[in-house]
Design a protein around this motif. Structure first.
Motif, PDB file in Angstrom:
ATOM      1  N   SER A   3      -6.452 -15.123  38.736  1.00  0.00           N
ATOM      2  CA  SER A   3      -6.275 -13.990  39.854  1.00  0.00           C
ATOM      3  C   SER A   3      -7.650 -13.202  39.915  1.00  0.00           C
ATOM      4  O   SER A   3      -7.914 -12.684  40.945  1.00  0.00           O
ATOM      5  CB  SER A   3      -5.200 -13.067  39.282  1.00  0.00           C
ATOM      6  OG  SER A   3      -5.268 -12.600  37.985  1.00  0.00           O
ATOM      7  N   PHE A   4      -8.461 -12.912  38.811  1.00  0.00           N
ATOM      8  CA  PHE A   4      -9.595 -12.042  39.043  1.00  0.00           C
ATOM      9  C   PHE A   4     -10.418 -12.896  40.259  1.00  0.00           C
ATOM     10  O   PHE A   4     -10.980 -12.180  41.161  1.00  0.00           O
ATOM     11  CB  PHE A   4     -10.467 -12.135  37.870  1.00  0.00           C
ATOM     12  CG  PHE A   4      -9.692 -11.364  36.761  1.00  0.00           C
ATOM     13  CD1 PHE A   4      -9.768  -9.791  36.651  1.00  0.00           C
ATOM     14  CD2 PHE A   4      -9.101 -11.952  35.755  1.00  0.00           C
ATOM     15  CE1 PHE A   4      -9.234  -9.202  35.824  1.00  0.00           C
ATOM     16  CE2 PHE A   4      -8.667 -11.046  34.752  1.00  0.00           C
ATOM     17  CZ  PHE A   4      -8.622  -9.702  34.722  1.00  0.00           C
ATOM     18  N   ASP A   5     -10.780 -14.117  40.026  1.00  0.00           N
ATOM     19  CA  ASP A   5     -11.472 -14.984  41.119  1.00  0.00           C
ATOM     20  C   ASP A   5     -10.732 -15.188  42.272  1.00  0.00           C
ATOM     21  O   ASP A   5     -11.454 -14.889  43.489  1.00  0.00           O
ATOM     22  CB  ASP A   5     -11.769 -16.338  40.594  1.00  0.00           C
ATOM     23  CG  ASP A   5     -12.677 -16.547  39.255  1.00  0.00           C
ATOM     24  OD1 ASP A   5     -13.302 -15.491  38.940  1.00  0.00           O
ATOM     25  OD2 ASP A   5     -12.039 -17.017  38.434  1.00  0.00           O
ATOM     26  N   ASP A  30     -19.333  -7.950  48.076  1.00  0.00           N
ATOM     27  CA  ASP A  30     -19.441  -9.402  48.418  1.00  0.00           C
ATOM     28  C   ASP A  30     -19.612 -10.409  47.037  1.00  0.00           C
ATOM     29  O   ASP A  30     -20.657 -10.855  46.937  1.00  0.00           O
ATOM     30  CB  ASP A  30     -20.409 -10.079  49.597  1.00  0.00           C
ATOM     31  CG  ASP A  30     -20.145 -11.081  49.869  1.00  0.00           C
ATOM     32  OD1 ASP A  30     -19.179 -11.922  49.762  1.00  0.00           O
ATOM     33  OD2 ASP A  30     -21.112 -11.790  50.407  1.00  0.00           O
ATOM     34  N   PHE A  31     -18.724  -9.998  46.195  1.00  0.00           N
ATOM     35  CA  PHE A  31     -18.857 -10.666  44.876  1.00  0.00           C
ATOM     36  C   PHE A  31     -17.997 -11.973  45.102  1.00  0.00           C
ATOM     37  O   PHE A  31     -17.153 -12.298  45.867  1.00  0.00           O
ATOM     38  CB  PHE A  31     -18.198  -9.746  43.625  1.00  0.00           C
ATOM     39  CG  PHE A  31     -19.037  -8.577  43.368  1.00  0.00           C
ATOM     40  CD1 PHE A  31     -20.110  -8.734  42.551  1.00  0.00           C
ATOM     41  CD2 PHE A  31     -18.506  -7.420  43.892  1.00  0.00           C
ATOM     42  CE1 PHE A  31     -20.857  -7.383  42.280  1.00  0.00           C
ATOM     43  CE2 PHE A  31     -19.134  -6.378  43.542  1.00  0.00           C
ATOM     44  CZ  PHE A  31     -20.331  -6.160  42.731  1.00  0.00           C
ATOM     45  N   ASP A  32     -18.498 -13.040  44.067  1.00  0.00           N
ATOM     46  CA  ASP A  32     -17.518 -14.385  44.017  1.00  0.00           C
ATOM     47  C   ASP A  32     -17.295 -14.351  42.437  1.00  0.00           C
ATOM     48  O   ASP A  32     -17.674 -13.985  41.489  1.00  0.00           O
ATOM     49  CB  ASP A  32     -18.048 -15.300  44.563  1.00  0.00           C
ATOM     50  CG  ASP A  32     -19.515 -15.813  44.119  1.00  0.00           C
ATOM     51  OD1 ASP A  32     -19.771 -15.678  42.845  1.00  0.00           O
ATOM     52  OD2 ASP A  32     -20.366 -16.145  44.892  1.00  0.00           O
ATOM     53  N   ALA A  33     -16.642 -15.644  42.175  1.00  0.00           N
ATOM     54  CA  ALA A  33     -16.092 -16.074  40.744  1.00  0.00           C
ATOM     55  C   ALA A  33     -17.332 -16.269  39.799  1.00  0.00           C
ATOM     56  O   ALA A  33     -17.100 -15.987  38.917  1.00  0.00           O
ATOM     57  CB  ALA A  33     -15.320 -17.123  41.000  1.00  0.00           C
ATOM     58  N   TYR A  34     -18.649 -16.769  40.480  1.00  0.00           N
ATOM     59  CA  TYR A  34     -19.755 -16.728  39.656  1.00  0.00           C
ATOM     60  C   TYR A  34     -20.597 -15.465  39.659  1.00  0.00           C
ATOM     61  O   TYR A  34     -21.554 -15.632  38.731  1.00  0.00           O
ATOM     62  CB  TYR A  34     -20.375 -17.848  40.240  1.00  0.00           C
ATOM     63  CG  TYR A  34     -19.433 -19.146  40.188  1.00  0.00           C
ATOM     64  CD1 TYR A  34     -19.003 -19.986  39.215  1.00  0.00           C
ATOM     65  CD2 TYR A  34     -18.723 -19.615  41.595  1.00  0.00           C
ATOM     66  CE1 TYR A  34     -18.117 -21.000  39.119  1.00  0.00           C
ATOM     67  CE2 TYR A  34     -17.879 -20.681  41.713  1.00  0.00           C
ATOM     68  CZ  TYR A  34     -17.543 -21.433  40.293  1.00  0.00           C
ATOM     69  OH  TYR A  34     -16.623 -22.275  40.227  1.00  0.00           O
ATOM     70  N   ARG A  36     -19.375 -12.212  39.311  1.00  0.00           N
ATOM     71  CA  ARG A  36     -18.245 -10.989  39.163  1.00  0.00           C
ATOM     72  C   ARG A  36     -18.997  -9.727  38.664  1.00  0.00           C
ATOM     73  O   ARG A  36     -20.116  -9.795  38.017  1.00  0.00           O
ATOM     74  CB  ARG A  36     -17.522 -11.346  38.002  1.00  0.00           C
ATOM     75  CG  ARG A  36     -16.216 -12.239  38.488  1.00  0.00           C
ATOM     76  CD  ARG A  36     -15.181 -12.238  37.462  1.00  0.00           C
ATOM     77  NE  ARG A  36     -14.340 -13.279  37.449  1.00  0.00           N
ATOM     78  CZ  ARG A  36     -13.443 -13.688  36.231  1.00  0.00           C
ATOM     79  NH1 ARG A  36     -13.497 -12.689  35.002  1.00  0.00           N
ATOM     80  NH2 ARG A  36     -12.978 -14.748  36.176  1.00  0.00           N
ATOM     81  N   PRO A  37     -18.510  -8.498  38.918  1.00  0.00           N
ATOM     82  CA  PRO A  37     -19.165  -7.293  38.380  1.00  0.00           C
ATOM     83  C   PRO A  37     -18.798  -7.378  37.090  1.00  0.00           C
ATOM     84  O   PRO A  37     -17.856  -7.789  36.627  1.00  0.00           O
ATOM     85  CB  PRO A  37     -18.484  -6.310  39.097  1.00  0.00           C
ATOM     86  CG  PRO A  37     -17.478  -6.813  40.262  1.00  0.00           C
ATOM     87  CD  PRO A  37     -17.503  -8.145  40.016  1.00  0.00           C
ATOM     88  N   ALA A  38     -19.534  -6.655  36.151  1.00  0.00           N
ATOM     89  CA  ALA A  38     -19.375  -6.801  34.510  1.00  0.00           C
ATOM     90  C   ALA A  38     -18.246  -5.804  34.413  1.00  0.00           C
ATOM     91  O   ALA A  38     -17.646  -4.780  35.072  1.00  0.00           O
ATOM     92  CB  ALA A  38     -20.773  -5.636  34.167  1.00  0.00           C
ATOM     93  N   GLY A  39     -17.595  -6.377  33.615  1.00  0.00           N
ATOM     94  CA  GLY A  39     -16.052  -5.749  33.209  1.00  0.00           C
ATOM     95  C   GLY A  39     -15.197  -6.126  33.929  1.00  0.00           C
ATOM     96  O   GLY A  39     -13.953  -5.768  33.745  1.00  0.00           O
ATOM     97  N   PHE A  40     -15.312  -6.957  34.882  1.00  0.00           N
ATOM     98  CA  PHE A  40     -14.327  -7.386  35.868  1.00  0.00           C
ATOM     99  C   PHE A  40     -13.577  -8.887  35.288  1.00  0.00           C
ATOM    100  O   PHE A  40     -13.920  -9.779  35.528  1.00  0.00           O
ATOM    101  CB  PHE A  40     -14.820  -7.684  37.064  1.00  0.00           C
ATOM    102  CG  PHE A  40     -13.281  -7.932  38.054  1.00  0.00           C
ATOM    103  CD1 PHE A  40     -12.490  -6.732  38.430  1.00  0.00           C
ATOM    104  CD2 PHE A  40     -13.341  -9.246  38.762  1.00  0.00           C
ATOM    105  CE1 PHE A  40     -11.264  -7.101  39.355  1.00  0.00           C
ATOM    106  CE2 PHE A  40     -12.421  -9.184  39.803  1.00  0.00           C
ATOM    107  CZ  PHE A  40     -11.139  -8.204  40.034  1.00  0.00           C
ATOM    108  N   GLY A  41     -12.893  -8.795  34.182  1.00  0.00           N
ATOM    109  CA  GLY A  41     -12.052  -9.927  33.436  1.00  0.00           C
ATOM    110  C   GLY A  41     -11.286  -9.433  32.514  1.00  0.00           C
ATOM    111  O   GLY A  41     -10.861  -8.245  32.503  1.00  0.00           O
ATOM    112  N   PHE A  42     -10.727 -10.210  31.885  1.00  0.00           N
ATOM    113  CA  PHE A  42      -9.860  -9.721  30.741  1.00  0.00           C
ATOM    114  C   PHE A  42     -10.471  -8.555  29.621  1.00  0.00           C
ATOM    115  O   PHE A  42     -11.754  -8.973  29.383  1.00  0.00           O
ATOM    116  CB  PHE A  42      -9.417 -11.073  29.926  1.00  0.00           C
ATOM    117  CG  PHE A  42      -8.498 -11.954  30.705  1.00  0.00           C
ATOM    118  CD1 PHE A  42      -7.248 -11.617  31.130  1.00  0.00           C
ATOM    119  CD2 PHE A  42      -8.861 -13.250  30.792  1.00  0.00           C
ATOM    120  CE1 PHE A  42      -6.457 -12.552  31.776  1.00  0.00           C
ATOM    121  CE2 PHE A  42      -8.154 -14.302  31.313  1.00  0.00           C
ATOM    122  CZ  PHE A  42      -6.997 -13.682  31.805  1.00  0.00           C
ATOM    123  N   LEU A  43      -9.568  -7.736  29.296  1.00  0.00           N
ATOM    124  CA  LEU A  43      -9.951  -6.889  28.344  1.00  0.00           C
ATOM    125  C   LEU A  43     -10.260  -7.552  27.067  1.00  0.00           C
ATOM    126  O   LEU A  43      -9.746  -8.588  26.638  1.00  0.00           O
ATOM    127  CB  LEU A  43      -8.718  -5.866  28.049  1.00  0.00           C
ATOM    128  CG  LEU A  43      -8.227  -5.016  29.085  1.00  0.00           C
ATOM    129  CD1 LEU A  43      -7.255  -4.232  28.857  1.00  0.00           C
ATOM    130  CD2 LEU A  43      -9.242  -4.078  29.705  1.00  0.00           C
TER     131      LEU A  43
END
Length: 190
Positions: A3-5, A30-34, A36-43
């Motif tokens: 879902s993040f990607d 304009d970010f993409d899956a490869y 991502r901004p830092a911190g944009f993922g699972f805790l």
């Protein structure tokens, strides 16, 4: 796809569609899956501080990322009023409100829940961000933050997905390529 990607990919497709409609991009980033901004993922740790940081980042990628230029020419971007002493007050409308008004003006549908489906994620993320922004709280460890994060990213994803589906009804956007996994909603959040 995760879902993040999927969230980031939907935003990129929406921006492409906005261009096809002859408008500026709706989202400024304009970010993409490869990338991502830092911190944009699972805790990493389920703490209040990490969850609050995630809420802030998600809101920055959603509501705060809406470009006012997209709405320019279609809507009045501010409200005007008068103070008791007669001085004029000018206040910018919020980006969620602008999106709400723009959808009212530009998209008609028989689906009564359509606009609610778009705006719910925006408002849910904004509300999740508001609390930590206005309170000083202890940094507690609580495994429920894992589930709350998944619910929040899912709500944000569903909002941008519904918005992309809305844009896809525009005649100039019908040929915009959407990957099968995104079109079919094959997204996971675990």
């Amino acid at each position: 796809m995760h879902s993040f990607d999927a969230f980031l990919r939907e935003k990129r497709i929406i921006n492409e569609m906005a261009g096809r409609m002859g408008k500026p991009e709706l989202f400024r980033s304009d970010f993409d899956a490869y990338r991502r901004p830092a911190g944009f993922g699972f805790l990493i740790r389920p703490t209040r501080a990490e969850f609050s940081s995630f809420c802030l980042l998600l809101d920055q990628l959603l509501s705060d990322d809406l470009s006012r230029d997209f709405f320019r020419g279609d809507l009045v971007l501010d409200e005007r009023g008068r103070m008791d002493d007669g001085r004029e007050i000018v206040q910018l409308k919020g980006t969620i409100r602008l999106l709400d008004e723009w959808l009212d003006e530009n998209f008609q549908t028989d689906d009564a829940d359509f606009k609610r489906d778009v705006l719910t994620g925006f408002r849910t993320v904004r509300q999740a961000r508001q609390r930590p922004a206005h309170l000083i709280e202890d940094n507690v460890f609580d495994e429920s933050y894992y589930q709350r994060q998944r619910e929040l990213i899912r709500a944000a994803y569903m909002s941008v997905r519904t918005l992309r589906q809305c844009f896809a009804t525009h005649p100039r956007c019908r040929n915009v390529e959407v990957p099968d996994w995104l079109f079919e909603g094959r997204i996971w959040a675990q």
